[in-house]
Design an enzyme around this catalytic site. Sequence first.
Site, PDB file in Angstrom:
ATOM      1  N   GLU A  22       0.828  -1.198   0.000  1.00 29.93           N
ATOM      2  CA  GLU A  22       0.000   0.000   0.000  1.00 29.93           C
ATOM      3  C   GLU A  22       0.866   1.253   0.000  1.00 29.93           C
ATOM      4  OE1 GLU A  22      -3.959  -1.845   2.115  1.00 29.93           O
ATOM      5  OE2 GLU A  22      -2.517  -0.862   3.403  1.00 29.93           O
ATOM      6  N   CYS A  66       1.326  -2.281  15.698  1.00 27.19           N
ATOM      7  CA  CYS A  66       1.281  -1.981  14.257  1.00 27.19           C
ATOM      8  C   CYS A  66       0.579  -3.074  13.471  1.00 27.19           C
ATOM      9  CB  CYS A  66       2.700  -1.796  13.738  1.00 27.19           C
ATOM     10  SG  CYS A  66       2.757  -1.394  11.981  1.00 27.19           S
ATOM     11  N   CYS A 116       6.382  -5.125  16.015  1.00 28.80           N
ATOM     12  CA  CYS A 116       5.905  -4.035  16.873  1.00 28.80           C
ATOM     13  C   CYS A 116       4.433  -4.316  17.213  1.00 28.80           C
ATOM     14  CB  CYS A 116       6.058  -2.696  16.160  1.00 28.80           C
ATOM     15  SG  CYS A 116       7.755  -2.367  15.632  1.00 28.80           S
ATOM     16  N   CYS A 122       6.133  -7.225   6.871  1.00 26.82           N
ATOM     17  CA  CYS A 122       7.227  -6.730   7.714  1.00 26.82           C
ATOM     18  C   CYS A 122       7.678  -7.856   8.625  1.00 26.82           C
ATOM     19  CB  CYS A 122       6.740  -5.543   8.553  1.00 26.82           C
ATOM     20  SG  CYS A 122       8.081  -4.700   9.432  1.00 26.82           S
ATOM     21  N   SER A 143      11.362   5.574  15.008  1.00 23.40           N
ATOM     22  CA  SER A 143      10.156   5.250  15.773  1.00 23.40           C
ATOM     23  C   SER A 143      10.590   4.869  17.178  1.00 23.40           C
ATOM     24  CB  SER A 143       9.420   4.088  15.101  1.00 23.40           C
ATOM     25  OG  SER A 143       9.066   4.461  13.787  1.00 23.40           O
ATOM     26  N   LEU A 144      10.473   5.801  18.085  1.00 22.92           N
ATOM     27  CA  LEU A 144      11.036   5.591  19.425  1.00 22.92           C
ATOM     28  C   LEU A 144       9.999   4.985  20.381  1.00 22.92           C
ATOM     29  CD1 LEU A 144      13.756   6.102  20.855  1.00 22.92           C
ATOM     30  CD2 LEU A 144      12.793   8.258  21.677  1.00 22.92           C
ATOM     31  N   HIS A 145       8.929   5.694  20.588  1.00 15.35           N
ATOM     32  CA  HIS A 145       7.784   5.241  21.396  1.00 15.35           C
ATOM     33  C   HIS A 145       8.052   5.051  22.888  1.00 15.35           C
ATOM     34  CE1 HIS A 145       5.650   5.114  17.697  1.00 15.35           C
ATOM     35  NE2 HIS A 145       6.270   4.045  17.230  1.00 15.35           N
ATOM     36  N   CYS A 150       3.556   8.585   1.015  1.00 11.18           N
ATOM     37  CA  CYS A 150       4.006   7.652   2.047  1.00 11.18           C
ATOM     38  C   CYS A 150       4.109   6.286   1.371  1.00 11.18           C
ATOM     39  CB  CYS A 150       2.993   7.627   3.183  1.00 11.18           C
ATOM     40  SG  CYS A 150       3.359   6.388   4.434  1.00 11.18           S
ATOM     41  N   SER A 168      11.995   6.433   7.644  1.00 11.64           N
ATOM     42  CA  SER A 168      11.611   6.131   9.021  1.00 11.64           C
ATOM     43  C   SER A 168      12.004   4.705   9.360  1.00 11.64           C
ATOM     44  CB  SER A 168      10.099   6.311   9.180  1.00 11.64           C
ATOM     45  OG  SER A 168       9.703   5.916  10.477  1.00 11.64           O
TER      46      SER A 168
HETATM   47  N1  SAH Z   1       9.347   0.282   9.905  1.00 14.47           N
HETATM   48  C1  SAH Z   1       9.504   1.719   9.839  1.00 14.47           C
HETATM   49  C2  SAH Z   1       8.574   2.319   8.821  1.00 14.47           C
HETATM   50  C3  SAH Z   1       7.105   2.308   9.233  1.00 14.47           C
HETATM   51  S1  SAH Z   1       6.691   3.930   9.645  1.00 14.47           S
HETATM   52  C4  SAH Z   1       9.326   2.323  11.214  1.00 14.47           C
HETATM   53  O1  SAH Z   1       8.880   1.606  12.100  1.00 14.47           O
HETATM   54  O2  SAH Z   1       9.675   3.485  11.422  1.00 14.47           O
HETATM   55  C5  SAH Z   1       5.192   3.804  10.400  1.00 14.47           C
HETATM   56  C6  SAH Z   1       5.130   4.662  11.655  1.00 14.47           C
HETATM   57  O3  SAH Z   1       3.850   4.486  12.266  1.00 14.47           O
HETATM   58  C7  SAH Z   1       6.150   4.235  12.683  1.00 14.47           C
HETATM   59  O4  SAH Z   1       6.622   5.335  13.390  1.00 14.47           O
HETATM   60  C8  SAH Z   1       5.322   3.348  13.583  1.00 14.47           C
HETATM   61  O5  SAH Z   1       5.901   3.206  14.842  1.00 14.47           O
HETATM   62  C9  SAH Z   1       4.020   4.079  13.612  1.00 14.47           C
HETATM   63  N2  SAH Z   1       2.882   3.238  13.946  1.00 14.47           N
HETATM   64  C10 SAH Z   1       2.774   1.910  13.799  1.00 14.47           C
HETATM   65  N3  SAH Z   1       1.564   1.495  14.221  1.00 14.47           N
HETATM   66  C11 SAH Z   1       0.892   2.598  14.621  1.00 14.47           C
HETATM   67  C12 SAH Z   1      -0.418   2.820  15.111  1.00 14.47           C
HETATM   68  N4  SAH Z   1      -1.278   1.821  15.268  1.00 14.47           N
HETATM   69  N5  SAH Z   1      -0.766   4.096  15.412  1.00 14.47           N
HETATM   70  C13 SAH Z   1       0.093   5.117  15.214  1.00 14.47           C
HETATM   71  N6  SAH Z   1       1.326   4.957  14.744  1.00 14.47           N
HETATM   72  C14 SAH Z   1       1.738   3.712  14.454  1.00 14.47           C
END
Ligand code: SAH
Length: 346
Positions: free
Chosen positions: A92, A119, A116, A112, A218-220, A105, A195
């Site tokens: 997508e 996700c 995570c 993947c 993507s830190l979180h 995007c 990212s």
């Molecule tokens: N694998 C890479 C590219 C994906 S980017 C990465 O992780 O950075 C997608 C972004 O959306 C990442 O920052 C991810 O952490 C975030 N993300 C994933 N699931 C999400 C969700 N349910 N709600 C909001 N952000 C989310």
Amino acid sequence: MAAKDIRQLSLEDIGDYFESIGEKRFRAKQVDEWLWKKSAKDFDQMTNLSLATREQLKKDFVINHIAVDQMQRSSDGTIKNAVKLFDGMTVESVLIPTEKRITACISSQVGCSLDCHFCATARLKRMRNLNPDEIYDQVVAIKEQGEQFFGRPLTNIVFMGMGEPLLNYNNVIAAIDKITGDKGLGMSAKRITLSTVGIPKLIKKMADDEVKFNLAVSLHSAINEIRSKVMPINDKNPLEDLIDSLKYWYDKTKRKITYEYVVWKGINDQQKDAEALLKICKAVPSKVNLIEYNPIDDGEFQQASNEAIGMYVKLLEDHNIPITVRRSRGKDIDAACGQLANKTEN
Ligand code: SAH
């Protein structure tokens, strides 16, 4: 045997091919221009080649162009594409329109391999890496949609679709070279952001390779124990190593890092969480994007309260760390961050 995808060949390779069939080497330049700059979908379009040459090319090669199989439009203008690949697989891509920007995007892998927990893409098995041309084509398709539906040019590209771009390193870099090169789309690398979940070894490699695009991580969570719980990749790549690689990146590139960060109820919504983030932000020049959580399931994860978000914003702003709160786009069509899961697939 299936004919070879001509876009897997370099300009050099195509030159060699033409020589081998008794043609002039410079024909390769013409073909290259059709393949990349003009995004030709078949050899018949290459009208500056003789009919016989075109027929020969058709015998020896294919052009594995992507096809936008299905397009969904959100009430906020966001467009989500289901992109069919030559082998029938789907990824997508998303067009995000704002007042000033048209952002593409795009995906880097089918599915993947990371896990995570928050996700949706993580629930799909990683099937394969995308080829450089499959990444490039997603950008071209969105560029065309920007012109068609908004009358505006593509301004930005983010590798925030499906997959982990650093686990498809060579193809992603090759695609970006084409996107930025004058033989391709000629876009500025400054308008591209990759990212990643944060793989220290490969972040250092990007710095060594002197890439010119921007980096988002993507830190979180800035606390190992919590980050490992939501992003298992953190077990083998703890924050110390990640920060070390980001320092290395900054020293070499002098470009700020963007942290993507979701605040969840009961997971990372306390003062200590924000303080840990502040500490990391002070370690390397950076800014923070607080992303709204897009629910994907049964409610294991929930968006934190506005108070918690406000607490983060105040703490970081008090210390002059740039922080923005991002509203989700395209939620109604499952096009928002972390929602890409090929749901449109039949
Ligand atoms: N694998 C890479 C590219 C994906 S980017 C990465 O992780 O950075 C997608 C972004 O959306 C990442 O920052 C991810 O952490 C975030 N993300 C994933 N699931 C999400 C969700 N349910 N709600 C909001 N952000 C989310």
